[in-house]
Design a protein around this motif. Structure first.
Motif, PDB file in Angstrom:
ATOM      1  N   GLY A  26      10.445  -0.510   4.582  1.00  0.00           N
ATOM      2  CA  GLY A  26       9.321  -1.432   4.772  1.00  0.00           C
ATOM      3  C   GLY A  26       9.672  -2.854   4.381  1.00  0.00           C
ATOM      4  O   GLY A  26      10.761  -3.131   3.866  1.00  0.00           O
ATOM      5  N   GLY A  29      10.080  -3.299   0.450  1.00  0.00           N
ATOM      6  CA  GLY A  29      11.175  -2.451  -0.036  1.00  0.00           C
ATOM      7  C   GLY A  29      12.537  -2.950   0.395  1.00  0.00           C
ATOM      8  O   GLY A  29      13.467  -3.031  -0.417  1.00  0.00           O
ATOM      9  N   LEU A  48      10.718   7.725   4.365  1.00  0.00           N
ATOM     10  CA  LEU A  48      10.472   8.920   5.162  1.00  0.00           C
ATOM     11  C   LEU A  48      11.663   9.187   6.070  1.00  0.00           C
ATOM     12  O   LEU A  48      12.319   8.234   6.531  1.00  0.00           O
ATOM     13  N   VAL A  59       7.451  10.513  -0.637  1.00  0.00           N
ATOM     14  CA  VAL A  59       7.034  10.397  -2.033  1.00  0.00           C
ATOM     15  C   VAL A  59       5.912  11.360  -2.411  1.00  0.00           C
ATOM     16  O   VAL A  59       5.640  11.579  -3.593  1.00  0.00           O
ATOM     17  N   THR A  60       5.247  11.950  -1.416  1.00  0.00           N
ATOM     18  CA  THR A  60       4.149  12.882  -1.721  1.00  0.00           C
ATOM     19  C   THR A  60       4.673  14.295  -2.001  1.00  0.00           C
ATOM     20  O   THR A  60       3.894  15.169  -2.376  1.00  0.00           O
ATOM     21  N   GLY A  87       3.969   2.858   0.330  1.00  0.00           N
ATOM     22  CA  GLY A  87       2.511   2.765   0.262  1.00  0.00           C
ATOM     23  C   GLY A  87       1.943   2.574   1.651  1.00  0.00           C
ATOM     24  O   GLY A  87       2.647   2.168   2.582  1.00  0.00           O
ATOM     25  N   ILE A  88       0.675   2.925   1.791  1.00  0.00           N
ATOM     26  CA  ILE A  88      -0.012   2.716   3.065  1.00  0.00           C
ATOM     27  C   ILE A  88      -1.302   1.944   2.802  1.00  0.00           C
ATOM     28  O   ILE A  88      -1.865   2.001   1.703  1.00  0.00           O
ATOM     29  N   LYS A 153      -5.004   1.618  -5.472  1.00  0.00           N
ATOM     30  CA  LYS A 153      -4.216   0.576  -6.145  1.00  0.00           C
ATOM     31  C   LYS A 153      -4.709   0.333  -7.569  1.00  0.00           C
ATOM     32  O   LYS A 153      -3.935  -0.034  -8.465  1.00  0.00           O
ATOM     33  N   SER A 182      -1.137 -10.368  -3.080  1.00  0.00           N
ATOM     34  CA  SER A 182      -2.149 -10.461  -2.019  1.00  0.00           C
ATOM     35  C   SER A 182      -1.379 -10.259  -0.709  1.00  0.00           C
ATOM     36  O   SER A 182      -0.244  -9.796  -0.724  1.00  0.00           O
ATOM     37  N   VAL A 184       1.061 -10.043   2.194  1.00  0.00           N
ATOM     38  CA  VAL A 184       2.464 -10.445   2.328  1.00  0.00           C
ATOM     39  C   VAL A 184       2.803 -10.452   3.818  1.00  0.00           C
ATOM     40  O   VAL A 184       2.446  -9.514   4.539  1.00  0.00           O
ATOM     41  N   VAL A 189       0.594  -6.050   7.038  1.00  0.00           N
ATOM     42  CA  VAL A 189      -0.454  -6.996   7.420  1.00  0.00           C
ATOM     43  C   VAL A 189      -0.580  -7.060   8.948  1.00  0.00           C
ATOM     44  O   VAL A 189      -1.697  -7.084   9.489  1.00  0.00           O
TER      45      VAL A 189
HETATM   46  N1  LIG Z   1       2.210  -6.101   2.711  1.00  0.00           N
HETATM   47  C1  LIG Z   1       1.203  -6.516   1.953  1.00  0.00           C
HETATM   48  O1  LIG Z   1       0.433  -7.401   2.308  1.00  0.00           O
HETATM   49  C2  LIG Z   1       0.994  -5.881   0.599  1.00  0.00           C
HETATM   50  C3  LIG Z   1       0.119  -6.506  -0.290  1.00  0.00           C
HETATM   51  C4  LIG Z   1      -0.096  -5.923  -1.527  1.00  0.00           C
HETATM   52  C5  LIG Z   1       0.552  -4.755  -1.865  1.00  0.00           C
HETATM   53  N2  LIG Z   1       1.393  -4.182  -0.976  1.00  0.00           N
HETATM   54  C6  LIG Z   1       2.034  -2.917  -1.364  1.00  0.00           C
HETATM   55  O2  LIG Z   1       3.434  -3.090  -1.382  1.00  0.00           O
HETATM   56  C7  LIG Z   1       4.067  -1.866  -1.008  1.00  0.00           C
HETATM   57  C8  LIG Z   1       5.052  -2.146   0.125  1.00  0.00           C
HETATM   58  O3  LIG Z   1       4.355  -2.737   1.209  1.00  0.00           O
HETATM   59  P1  LIG Z   1       5.080  -3.255   2.526  1.00  0.00           P
HETATM   60  O4  LIG Z   1       4.474  -4.544   2.879  1.00  0.00           O
HETATM   61  O5  LIG Z   1       6.553  -3.178   2.354  1.00  0.00           O
HETATM   62  O6  LIG Z   1       4.576  -2.159   3.560  1.00  0.00           O
HETATM   63  P2  LIG Z   1       5.330  -1.573   4.840  1.00  0.00           P
HETATM   64  O7  LIG Z   1       4.274  -0.877   5.629  1.00  0.00           O
HETATM   65  O8  LIG Z   1       6.178  -2.597   5.473  1.00  0.00           O
HETATM   66  O9  LIG Z   1       6.308  -0.494   4.171  1.00  0.00           O
HETATM   67  C9  LIG Z   1       5.833   0.656   3.539  1.00  0.00           C
HETATM   68  C10 LIG Z   1       6.930   1.713   3.625  1.00  0.00           C
HETATM   69  O10 LIG Z   1       6.447   2.895   2.976  1.00  0.00           O
HETATM   70  C11 LIG Z   1       6.917   3.989   3.717  1.00  0.00           C
HETATM   71  N3  LIG Z   1       6.103   5.170   3.478  1.00  0.00           N
HETATM   72  C12 LIG Z   1       4.858   5.440   3.917  1.00  0.00           C
HETATM   73  N4  LIG Z   1       4.483   6.663   3.518  1.00  0.00           N
HETATM   74  C13 LIG Z   1       5.533   7.172   2.811  1.00  0.00           C
HETATM   75  C14 LIG Z   1       5.782   8.399   2.143  1.00  0.00           C
HETATM   76  N5  LIG Z   1       4.869   9.371   2.134  1.00  0.00           N
HETATM   77  N6  LIG Z   1       6.967   8.556   1.513  1.00  0.00           N
HETATM   78  C15 LIG Z   1       7.902   7.593   1.543  1.00  0.00           C
HETATM   79  N7  LIG Z   1       7.739   6.412   2.166  1.00  0.00           N
HETATM   80  C16 LIG Z   1       6.565   6.220   2.783  1.00  0.00           C
HETATM   81  C17 LIG Z   1       6.843   3.544   5.180  1.00  0.00           C
HETATM   82  O11 LIG Z   1       7.674   4.346   6.007  1.00  0.00           O
HETATM   83  C18 LIG Z   1       7.285   2.099   5.068  1.00  0.00           C
HETATM   84  O12 LIG Z   1       8.668   1.947   5.292  1.00  0.00           O
HETATM   85  C19 LIG Z   1       2.951  -0.899  -0.644  1.00  0.00           C
HETATM   86  O13 LIG Z   1       2.686  -0.070  -1.743  1.00  0.00           O
HETATM   87  C20 LIG Z   1       1.782  -1.798  -0.379  1.00  0.00           C
HETATM   88  O14 LIG Z   1       0.541  -1.173  -0.593  1.00  0.00           O
HETATM   89  C21 LIG Z   1       1.653  -4.717   0.251  1.00  0.00           C
END
Ligand SMILES: NC(=O)c1ccc[n+]([C@@H]2O[C@H](COP(=O)([O-])OP(=O)(O)OC[C@H]3O[C@@H](n4cnc5c(N)ncnc54)[C@H](O)[C@@H]3O)[C@@H](O)[C@H]2O)c1
Length: 250
Positions: A26, A29, A48, A59-60, A87-88, A153, A182, A184, A189
């Motif tokens: 993601g 990450g 995944l 992760v689940t 995260g989702i 969260k 907030s 990103v 997003v």
């Molecule tokens: N992007 C934002 O605006 C934002 C803001 C605040 C917090 N966050 C948090 O930051 C973290 C990363 O966000 P991101 O922007 O990189 O999101 P993203 O959607 O780009 O990446 C999330 C990654 O998590 C993976 N994932 C989903 N379910 C999974 C599972 N069961 N096991 C393993 N991996 C799994 C997905 O495959 C994906 O690669 C998340 O926890 C998100 O809630 C993001």
């Protein structure tokens, strides 16, 4: 940090540190993984199956965690850092959110971090280490259409403090902190915006709510994460770090 040619300069703040990252395919990450490598660390990305990360780790799934930790133990015999970034996110008020969605959000966002902290701890405690949990500013302030996300969260925020208090009792200690961005710039997003009727208007509204009038850059979240993984933050544990352009200041 960049040199005159615009190339990154390795400063070695994480030299030889072995760090496992979940959700590493993601936006946040993969940016965190690059920043760790830039600082001389060994970033081991997981995600995944089929997402192209080094380790397959849902992760689940408790068995996935057992397998991943056993693999790290076999390869390195230790772990110095864990970044729980998987995260989702989904929009929905309490009335709109169906129970299956709620359960899925809790499984990924809360169970996933619980299992990560639990199963990585035996490796982390061997030499001491640092856990960074990706919560969200939505773990501190709520929105009418974020019922499940807010709840998940918020749970990460307080789970991180409990883990920190446990880790502080270990010798050597394992630190744990939560990061609260907030919006990103990136995939999550973009997906949220695709789900609303007028994405451009929604983006403008989301930006106008933020005092600094923009979304965060993933590199800014990565820089904070590197700090929390490094010795510079050696006295920082159980703390929450909004990175929100001032959103939660008012
Ligand atoms: N992007 C934002 O605006 C934002 C803001 C605040 C917090 N966050 C948090 O930051 C973290 C990363 O966000 P991101 O922007 O990189 O999101 P993203 O959607 O780009 O990446 C999330 C990654 O998590 C993976 N994932 C989903 N379910 C999974 C599972 N069961 N096991 C393993 N991996 C799994 C997905 O495959 C994906 O690669 C998340 O926890 C998100 O809630 C993001």
């Amino acid at each position: 940090m960049q040199d005159a040619a615009g190339q990154g300069i390795m400063t070695g703040r994480l030299a030889d540190r072995i760090v496992l990252i979940t959700g590493a395919a993601g936006t946040i990450g993969r940016t965190v993984a690059a920043a760790i490598a830039q600082e001389g660390g060994i970033a081991i990305g997981s995600d995944l199956k089929g997402r192209g990360a080094e380790l397959d780790l849902d992760v689940t799934q408790e068995d996935d965690w057992r397998r991943a930790v056993a693999e790290l133990d076999r390869r390195h015999g230790r772990l110095d850092g864990l970044v729980n970034s998987a995260g989702i996110g989904m929009l929905g008020s309490v009335e709109e959110t169906d129970f299956a969605t709620w359960r899925h959000m809790m499984a990924v966002n809360v169970d996933g971090i619980f299992l990560g902290c639990k199963y990585a701890m035996p490796l982390l405690r061997r030499r001491g280490g640092s856990i960074v949990n990706l919560s969200s500013i939505s773990g501190i302030v709520a929105g009418h259409n974020l019922a499940a996300y807010n709840a998940s969260k918020g749970a990460v925020r307080l789970l991180s403090k409990s883990v920190a208090l446990h880790g502080a009792r270990l010798k050597p200690p394992v630190r744990c902190n939560s990061v609260h961005p907030s919006f990103v710039e990136g995939d999550m997003v973009d997906a949220m915006l695709r789900a609303v009727p007028d994405p451009a208007k929604a983006r403008e509204k989301m930006t106008s709510d933020i005092p600094l009038r923009r979304f965060a850059k993933p590199e800014e979240v990565a820089a904070l994460t590197v700090y929390l993984l490094s010795d510079e933050s050696g006295f920082v544990t159980g703390a929450e770090f909004p990175i929100d352009g001032g959103l939660s200041a008012r």
